[in-house]
Design a protein around this motif. Structure first.
Motif, PDB file in Angstrom:
ATOM      1  N   LEU A  84       0.820  -1.205   0.000  1.00  0.00           N
ATOM      2  CA  LEU A  84       0.000   0.000   0.000  1.00  0.00           C
ATOM      3  C   LEU A  84       0.857   1.260   0.000  1.00  0.00           C
ATOM      4  CD1 LEU A  84      -2.751  -1.129   2.529  1.00  0.00           C
ATOM      5  CD2 LEU A  84      -3.035  -0.812   0.070  1.00  0.00           C
ATOM      6  N   ASP A  85       1.948   1.252   0.758  1.00  0.00           N
ATOM      7  CA  ASP A  85       2.856   2.410   0.739  1.00  0.00           C
ATOM      8  C   ASP A  85       3.422   2.628  -0.655  1.00  0.00           C
ATOM      9  OD1 ASP A  85       2.547   3.078   3.376  1.00  0.00           O
ATOM     10  OD2 ASP A  85       4.278   1.943   4.084  1.00  0.00           O
ATOM     11  N   THR A  86       3.796   1.530  -1.312  1.00  0.00           N
ATOM     12  CA  THR A  86       4.334   1.635  -2.669  1.00  0.00           C
ATOM     13  C   THR A  86       3.260   2.094  -3.647  1.00  0.00           C
ATOM     14  OG1 THR A  86       5.857  -0.187  -2.155  1.00  0.00           O
ATOM     15  CG2 THR A  86       5.573   0.399  -4.479  1.00  0.00           C
ATOM     16  N   ALA A  87       2.068   1.520  -3.540  1.00  0.00           N
ATOM     17  CA  ALA A  87       0.965   1.896  -4.430  1.00  0.00           C
ATOM     18  C   ALA A  87       0.583   3.358  -4.255  1.00  0.00           C
ATOM     19  CB  ALA A  87      -0.248   1.003  -4.167  1.00  0.00           C
ATOM     20  N   PHE A  88       0.635   3.844  -3.030  1.00  0.00           N
ATOM     21  CA  PHE A  88       0.299   5.238  -2.762  1.00  0.00           C
ATOM     22  C   PHE A  88       1.233   6.185  -3.516  1.00  0.00           C
ATOM     23  CE2 PHE A  88       0.543   9.147  -0.254  1.00  0.00           C
ATOM     24  CZ  PHE A  88      -0.793   9.457  -0.105  1.00  0.00           C
ATOM     25  N   ILE A  89       2.501   5.806  -3.597  1.00  0.00           N
ATOM     26  CA  ILE A  89       3.466   6.632  -4.328  1.00  0.00           C
ATOM     27  C   ILE A  89       3.266   6.499  -5.829  1.00  0.00           C
ATOM     28  CG2 ILE A  89       5.919   6.887  -4.853  1.00  0.00           C
ATOM     29  CD1 ILE A  89       6.500   6.109  -1.951  1.00  0.00           C
ATOM     30  N   VAL A  90       3.100   5.270  -6.307  1.00  0.00           N
ATOM     31  CA  VAL A  90       2.950   5.035  -7.747  1.00  0.00           C
ATOM     32  C   VAL A  90       1.712   5.740  -8.297  1.00  0.00           C
ATOM     33  CG1 VAL A  90       2.519   3.265  -9.499  1.00  0.00           C
ATOM     34  CG2 VAL A  90       4.186   2.848  -7.675  1.00  0.00           C
ATOM     35  N   VAL A  91       0.628   5.703  -7.535  1.00  0.00           N
ATOM     36  CA  VAL A  91      -0.613   6.343  -7.979  1.00  0.00           C
ATOM     37  C   VAL A  91      -0.435   7.851  -8.139  1.00  0.00           C
ATOM     38  CG1 VAL A  91      -2.941   6.948  -7.210  1.00  0.00           C
ATOM     39  CG2 VAL A  91      -2.187   4.585  -7.114  1.00  0.00           C
ATOM     40  N   GLN A  92       0.437   8.461  -7.324  1.00  0.00           N
ATOM     41  CA  GLN A  92       0.588   9.914  -7.367  1.00  0.00           C
ATOM     42  C   GLN A  92       1.577  10.406  -8.409  1.00  0.00           C
ATOM     43  OE1 GLN A  92       0.257  12.114  -3.418  1.00  0.00           O
ATOM     44  NE2 GLN A  92       1.037  10.127  -2.766  1.00  0.00           N
ATOM     45  N   ILE A  93       2.384   9.502  -8.966  1.00  0.00           N
ATOM     46  CA  ILE A  93       3.379   9.924  -9.956  1.00  0.00           C
ATOM     47  C   ILE A  93       2.753  10.646 -11.148  1.00  0.00           C
ATOM     48  CG2 ILE A  93       5.077   9.071 -11.632  1.00  0.00           C
ATOM     49  CD1 ILE A  93       5.914   6.990  -9.568  1.00  0.00           C
ATOM     50  N   PRO A  94       1.629  10.183 -11.710  1.00  0.00           N
ATOM     51  CA  PRO A  94       1.035  10.910 -12.835  1.00  0.00           C
ATOM     52  C   PRO A  94       0.584  12.331 -12.505  1.00  0.00           C
ATOM     53  CG  PRO A  94       0.170   8.674 -12.724  1.00  0.00           C
ATOM     54  CD  PRO A  94       0.934   8.907 -11.463  1.00  0.00           C
ATOM     55  N   LEU A  95       0.451  12.664 -11.229  1.00  0.00           N
ATOM     56  CA  LEU A  95       0.009  13.999 -10.850  1.00  0.00           C
ATOM     57  C   LEU A  95       1.042  15.067 -11.179  1.00  0.00           C
ATOM     58  CD1 LEU A  95      -1.633  13.241  -7.386  1.00  0.00           C
ATOM     59  CD2 LEU A  95      -2.771  13.555  -9.578  1.00  0.00           C
ATOM     60  N   ILE A  96       2.272  14.656 -11.458  1.00  0.00           N
ATOM     61  CA  ILE A  96       3.312  15.608 -11.829  1.00  0.00           C
ATOM     62  C   ILE A  96       3.077  16.147 -13.244  1.00  0.00           C
ATOM     63  CG2 ILE A  96       5.811  15.886 -12.122  1.00  0.00           C
ATOM     64  CD1 ILE A  96       6.228  13.680 -10.101  1.00  0.00           C
ATOM     65  N   ALA A  97       2.309  15.430 -14.050  1.00  0.00           N
ATOM     66  CA  ALA A  97       2.051  15.844 -15.430  1.00  0.00           C
ATOM     67  C   ALA A  97       1.274  17.160 -15.484  1.00  0.00           C
ATOM     68  CB  ALA A  97       1.282  14.747 -16.167  1.00  0.00           C
ATOM     69  N   ILE A  98       1.273  17.777 -16.665  1.00  0.00           N
ATOM     70  CA  ILE A  98       0.571  19.060 -16.843  1.00  0.00           C
ATOM     71  C   ILE A  98      -0.930  18.882 -16.676  1.00  0.00           C
ATOM     72  CG2 ILE A  98       0.075  20.911 -18.488  1.00  0.00           C
ATOM     73  CD1 ILE A  98       2.823  20.435 -19.706  1.00  0.00           C
ATOM     74  N   ASN A  99      -1.473  17.812 -17.241  1.00  0.00           N
ATOM     75  CA  ASN A  99      -2.894  17.506 -17.082  1.00  0.00           C
ATOM     76  C   ASN A  99      -3.039  16.188 -16.313  1.00  0.00           C
ATOM     77  OD1 ASN A  99      -3.875  19.766 -18.655  1.00  0.00           O
ATOM     78  ND2 ASN A  99      -3.163  18.653 -20.486  1.00  0.00           N
ATOM     79  N   PRO A 100      -2.932  16.244 -14.989  1.00  0.00           N
ATOM     80  CA  PRO A 100      -2.948  15.009 -14.198  1.00  0.00           C
ATOM     81  C   PRO A 100      -4.310  14.344 -14.207  1.00  0.00           C
ATOM     82  CG  PRO A 100      -3.035  16.922 -12.763  1.00  0.00           C
ATOM     83  CD  PRO A 100      -2.815  17.455 -14.148  1.00  0.00           C
ATOM     84  N   PRO A 101      -4.341  13.017 -14.158  1.00  0.00           N
ATOM     85  CA  PRO A 101      -5.617  12.291 -14.098  1.00  0.00           C
ATOM     86  C   PRO A 101      -6.250  12.415 -12.711  1.00  0.00           C
ATOM     87  CG  PRO A 101      -3.798  10.761 -13.904  1.00  0.00           C
ATOM     88  CD  PRO A 101      -3.183  12.110 -14.179  1.00  0.00           C
ATOM     89  N   ASP A 102      -7.483  12.011 -12.615  1.00  0.00           N
ATOM     90  CA  ASP A 102      -8.191  12.033 -11.343  1.00  0.00           C
ATOM     91  C   ASP A 102      -7.936  10.710 -10.613  1.00  0.00           C
ATOM     92  OD1 ASP A 102      -9.821  12.418  -9.221  1.00  0.00           O
ATOM     93  OD2 ASP A 102     -11.715  12.262 -10.306  1.00  0.00           O
ATOM     94  N   VAL A 103      -7.138  10.791  -9.581  1.00  0.00           N
ATOM     95  CA  VAL A 103      -6.788   9.578  -8.828  1.00  0.00           C
ATOM     96  C   VAL A 103      -7.231   9.699  -7.373  1.00  0.00           C
ATOM     97  CG1 VAL A 103      -4.839   8.982 -10.329  1.00  0.00           C
ATOM     98  CG2 VAL A 103      -4.481  10.489  -8.344  1.00  0.00           C
ATOM     99  N   ILE A 104      -8.122  10.638  -7.098  1.00  0.00           N
ATOM    100  CA  ILE A 104      -8.549  10.880  -5.719  1.00  0.00           C
ATOM    101  C   ILE A 104      -9.165   9.639  -5.091  1.00  0.00           C
ATOM    102  CG2 ILE A 104     -10.059  12.232  -4.223  1.00  0.00           C
ATOM    103  CD1 ILE A 104      -7.671  13.741  -5.282  1.00  0.00           C
ATOM    104  N   SER A 105     -10.033   8.960  -5.837  1.00  0.00           N
ATOM    105  CA  SER A 105     -10.699   7.781  -5.276  1.00  0.00           C
ATOM    106  C   SER A 105      -9.703   6.664  -4.980  1.00  0.00           C
ATOM    107  CB  SER A 105     -11.788   7.281  -6.233  1.00  0.00           C
ATOM    108  OG  SER A 105     -11.217   6.910  -7.486  1.00  0.00           O
ATOM    109  N   SER A 106      -8.706   6.496  -5.842  1.00  0.00           N
ATOM    110  CA  SER A 106      -7.687   5.467  -5.611  1.00  0.00           C
ATOM    111  C   SER A 106      -6.857   5.785  -4.380  1.00  0.00           C
ATOM    112  CB  SER A 106      -6.771   5.349  -6.835  1.00  0.00           C
ATOM    113  OG  SER A 106      -7.495   4.938  -7.979  1.00  0.00           O
ATOM    114  N   ILE A 107      -6.488   7.047  -4.226  1.00  0.00           N
ATOM    115  CA  ILE A 107      -5.705   7.454  -3.065  1.00  0.00           C
ATOM    116  C   ILE A 107      -6.509   7.251  -1.790  1.00  0.00           C
ATOM    117  CG2 ILE A 107      -4.668   9.439  -1.904  1.00  0.00           C
ATOM    118  CD1 ILE A 107      -3.887  10.517  -4.644  1.00  0.00           C
ATOM    119  N   ARG A 108      -7.790   7.601  -1.849  1.00  0.00           N
ATOM    120  CA  ARG A 108      -8.647   7.449  -0.671  1.00  0.00           C
ATOM    121  C   ARG A 108      -8.749   5.976  -0.262  1.00  0.00           C
ATOM    122  NH1 ARG A 108     -12.800   9.772  -2.509  1.00  0.00           N
ATOM    123  NH2 ARG A 108     -12.550  11.796  -1.486  1.00  0.00           N
TER     124      ARG A 108
END
Length: 325
Positions: A84-108
């Motif tokens: 889960l710690d690893t997944a939490f980081i991997v899920v947030q990596i795309p947020l660095i992009a200019i148009n980040p995807p919506d990953v709020i539900s996955s993070i929650r």
């Protein structure tokens, strides 16, 4: 846990934004390096204990069986926490992009499952410590009531804390909690460990006193049992120091600090390894035993206190949840 600056401050200049992202990657790297280090040690210790519990005796007692299942359970919870710690980081990596995807539900979802995975390891660890104190007081009703109250307190603290944490995540995913929100969890766990360890320390002192008073030889099994009992005490108080340190870091630095995040990631692994180290020490002492006159811990205590009564020496049927002597 961290939420990307790309979604919180979209109008930052390029350099500050890049600097912020680099600092976050460094924090992630430090935290996961520590987590994977302790997880690797946990894997080695857990599989060693599983091997010892399944191969060193032909008789699978209730204590041995309970410790075997607890070891497997804590290893699974540790694996889930690391995942889960690893997944939490991997899920947030795309947020660095200019148009980040919506990953709020996955993070929650990851945060909610992580809340329970780590706490279950703490609970299993306290259960093993309480059981080890329990078997040293087979006929003491007051001691058993105290230990039952301690484990109930740990249960209540764990699930109340998990419930509040889940509620906070559902209401505000950016909320990382605070010292007041951890107060339901840390005191019960710390008190349970201190009380159980103190009871073991008292029993170890009584055993040593009775051995000296009755002029019983300290060779072989008796010396081995004393070493194991005092290691139980030392490791219990050392584990309590980790919880006290965790509390100090929480109060001084808060839940957003890098030091707290690293500490919080390592604690589930420490909780899983701590009770298993006793098994390794017991196995090491057993390997050095040169006589065949072995006895269980409770039998040794009865033997010392009764000055060698044959009935007490061979009549004990309570066994400790470590490698059977």
């Amino acid at each position: 846990m961290y939420q990307s600056s790309a979604t919180n401050t979209p109008h930052l200049e390029a350099f500050p934004k890049r600097y912020s992202e680099v600092s976050v990657v460094v924090e992630w790297t430090v935290k996961m390096s520590v987590v994977y280090l302790f997880y690797g040690a946990n894997i080695v210790i857990s599989f060693t204990v599983i091997y010892l519990l399944t191969t060193t005796s032909t008789r699978m007692t209730r204590g041995r069986l309970g410790l075997l299942f607890s070891t497997i359970f804590m290893l699974l919870m540790s694996t889930l926490s690391v995942f889960l710690d690893t997944a939490f980081i991997v899920v947030q990596i795309p947020l660095i992009a200019i148009n980040p995807p919506d990953v709020i539900s996955s993070i929650r979802n990851i945060k909610i499952v992580g809340i329970y995975a780590a706490r279950l390891n703490f609970l299993a660890c306290d259960g093993i410590v309480v059981w080890r104190a329990w078997v040293l007081y087979p006929d003491n009703l007051v001691a058993k009531i105290v230990l039952i109250a301690c484990i109930i307190g740990s249960l209540a603290g764990i699930f109340v804390s998990a419930g509040f944490g889940t509620d906070e995540v559902l209401r505000d995913i950016h909320n990382t909690g605070g010292p007041s929100e951890m107060s339901e969890q840390i005191p019960p766990l710390l008190i349970t460990n201190l009380v159980s360890t103190s009871m073991i320390a008292y029993r170890a002192w009584c055993h040593q006193r009775d051995v000296r008073k009755n002029f019983i030889s300290t060779n072989g099994s008796v010396m081995k049992i004393q070493k194991i009992m005092w290691f139980l005490v030392e490791s219990g108080f050392f584990y309590s120091i980790f919880w006290i340190g965790f509390t100090v870091v929480l109060v001084l630095n808060g839940t957003d600090s890098e030091s707290f995040q690293v500490y919080a990631g390592a604690m589930p692994m420490l909780s899983a390894m701590y009770p298993l180290l006793i098994v390794l020490v017991a196995a090491h002492e057993k390997s050095k035993e040169t006589t065949n006159n072995g006895m269980s811990l409770t039998q040794s205590i009865k033997f010392a206190s009764k000055a060698g009564s044959e009935r007490e020496t061979h009549g004990g049927n309570v066994e400790m949840s470590i490698v059977q002597s």
